[in-house]
Design a protein around this motif. Structure first.
Motif, PDB file in Angstrom:
ATOM      1  N   HIS A   1     -10.093   4.206  -2.211  1.00  0.00           N
ATOM      2  CA  HIS A   1      -9.404   4.487  -3.476  1.00  0.00           C
ATOM      3  C   HIS A   1     -10.251   5.365  -4.397  1.00  0.00           C
ATOM      4  CE1 HIS A   1      -7.571   0.808  -1.931  1.00  0.00           C
ATOM      5  NE2 HIS A   1      -6.529   1.034  -2.707  1.00  0.00           N
TER       6      HIS A   1
ATOM      7  N   THR B   1      -5.623   6.380  -1.578  1.00  0.00           N
ATOM      8  CA  THR B   1      -4.859   5.985  -2.757  1.00  0.00           C
ATOM      9  C   THR B   1      -5.549   6.458  -4.019  1.00  0.00           C
ATOM     10  OG1 THR B   1      -3.965   4.011  -1.671  1.00  0.00           O
ATOM     11  CG2 THR B   1      -3.900   4.039  -4.063  1.00  0.00           C
TER      12      THR B   1
ATOM     13  N   ASP C   1       2.822   1.716   1.598  1.00  0.00           N
ATOM     14  CA  ASP C   1       1.946   2.839   1.254  1.00  0.00           C
ATOM     15  C   ASP C   1       0.622   2.384   0.659  1.00  0.00           C
ATOM     16  OD1 ASP C   1       3.339   5.332   1.915  1.00  0.00           O
ATOM     17  OD2 ASP C   1       4.841   4.659   0.486  1.00  0.00           O
ATOM     18  N   TRP C   2       0.630   1.313  -0.106  1.00  0.00           N
ATOM     19  CA  TRP C   2      -0.606   0.870  -0.756  1.00  0.00           C
ATOM     20  C   TRP C   2      -1.644   0.407   0.263  1.00  0.00           C
ATOM     21  CZ3 TRP C   2       0.498   3.343  -4.659  1.00  0.00           C
ATOM     22  CH2 TRP C   2       1.652   3.178  -5.402  1.00  0.00           C
TER      23      TRP C   2
ATOM     24  N   ALA D   1      -1.173   7.936  -1.609  1.00  0.00           N
ATOM     25  CA  ALA D   1      -0.407   7.059  -2.480  1.00  0.00           C
ATOM     26  C   ALA D   1      -0.971   7.158  -3.896  1.00  0.00           C
ATOM     27  CB  ALA D   1      -0.478   5.623  -1.978  1.00  0.00           C
TER      28      ALA D   1
END
Length: 415
Positions: free
Chosen positions: A226, A258, A306-307, A317
């Protein structure tokens, strides 16, 4: 076949454990030279693999992982030479002390022994793994994916020729020619011959190895990484970091999957982030709050899947969060413990993020793409460990060793 390979690897490992650093380094340089010398054969074999993979419908990002070129083979050879230049961990005294009864006790670093490695469509793993295992005094049995079998076979041939030229046993590096699941399953249960098994590949491969193996597993992890753009972020920096983390090479495990954006900065930052990513060829899967800030921009609606998805492709995402706490909670729920980044000018936000995010590597204002043995100064790596036992993060030479105690006395007996 596997039992024969196991016996040969055991014999090779016993010899390697007693070899000098200079002899191992000579072998590594010879292996690198053979990669260069046999480059035409390796490229020809890779062409066969690429043709089969393209016909089977392999994605562009996976084809990129499979493809070799003169430059990539030269980089593989250079990687081996870099391993030779690294300090040898074997024989290092990790700690030493003397007991009141006069016994001198030293904890010394030693090889693991025989390492099995199961990996997928990245033929450079063959040379990286062989070099690291050899420098750390280990024999290795390699089992690559069917997609790269011709490439891996040609590379292994060159490496084994290098070992022989340096008067070390060829069987210190062995490649299993059979890529069937049955053979892989048998490898995972070779407790009499393997000291540890390392899977390197996608989530499915790693899960299968962890669930099937009776041999101890050093687990390399998938990378649902992320980028969190904090309320106090520099937007120019956030754009540069996010594009690099996602698009510089999306098929690798340290690529970001993400993007989380704080709601306070989202109206100013999100359109610029989206534009930068789209220009880099990235498809965006966004939450409804983000979509509202991107009118006229071609995006897809993000789903729950998607996460948690490791795209390994030009997809990302995107979610808006209301606070730093919400960003950390999102990462805790969906992250894989690989690499996580905060972009912020707030020292308190950075401190909270690094304290509370549980991952092998946590970044402040830098791309997740640096989670790499070479970038960390460790040389080539065997993979990125996301577990917490024995090794975590890039696994270099020291992570391919264990320890034993050397106890020296002068006739002491226990009463």
């Amino acid at each position: 076949m596997l039992e024969t390979m196991g016996k040969q690897a055991r014999a090779a490992a016993r010899q390697l454990a007693a070899e000098t650093t200079q002899h191992k380094n000579d072998a590594l340089y010879a292996m690198a030279e053979q990669l260069k010398k046999q480059m035409p054969a390796i490229l020809q074999a890779n062409g066969q693999d690429m043709e089969r993979a393209a016909q089977s419908g392999m994605s562009a990002s996976m084809l990129d992982r499979l493809k070799l070129s003169q430059e990539r083979i030269a980089a593989m050879a250079e990687g081996i030479r870099q391993v030779a230049a690294l300090s040898d961990p074997i024989g290092e005294v990790m700690e030493g002390f003397r007991r009141p009864n006069g016994l001198r006790i030293e904890k010394v670093r030693v090889p693991l022994g025989v390492i099995g490695i199961i990996y997928e469509a990245r033929p450079n793993v063959t040379s990286d793994a062989a070099a690291l295992c050899l420098k750390a005094g280990n024999a290795v049995i390699l089992r690559g994916g069917k997609e790269a079998i011709a490439s891996n076979t040609a590379i292994a041939q060159a490496l084994r020729d290098g070992l022989e030229a340096a008067s070390l046993p060829r069987d210190a590096v062995q490649l299993i020619p059979d890529t069937s699941r049955e053979t892989a399953s048998k490898l995972m249960r070779m407790n009499d011959y393997l000291d540890v098994l390392i899977p390197r590949g996608g989530a499915g491969l790693i899960r299968t190895v962890v669930q099937t193996a009776t041999v101890p597993v050093l687990e390399t992890g998938t990378g649902n990484c992320h980028i969190y753009v904090d309320a106090a972020a520099d937007i120019d920096m956030a754009c540069a970091i996010t594009v690099n983390a996602k698009a510089s090479r999306p098929s690798v495990c340290n690529a970001a999957e993400t993007l989380l954006v704080h709601e306070a900065i989202a109206p100013a930052a999100l359109p610029r982030l989206a534009d930068s990513l789209i220009q880099a060829g990235v498809r965006l899967h966004v939450c409804p709050r983000c979509a509202a800030l991107l009118p006229g921009v071609k995006v897809e609606q993000a789903t729950e899947e998607d996460w948690a998805k490791e795209y390994l492709d030009y997809d990302m995402a995107v979610r808006m969060v209301s606070s730093l706490d919400e960003a950390i909670d999102h990462i805790a729920r969906y992250g894989t413990g690989h690499s996580e980044c905060i972009v912020t000018d707030s020292q308190s936000a950075a401190q909270a993020f690094t304290d509370r995010v549980d991952a092998a590597a946590v970044y402040v204002n830098a791309s997740t793409r640096f989670t790499d043995g070479g970038e960390f100064g460790l040389g080539a790596e065997i993979g990125i460990s996301t577990q917490k036992l024995h090794a975590r993060g890039p696994m270099g030479l020291r992570e391919l060793t264990t320890a034993k105690y050397i106890v020296t006395g002068s006739g002491q007996i226990r009463g």
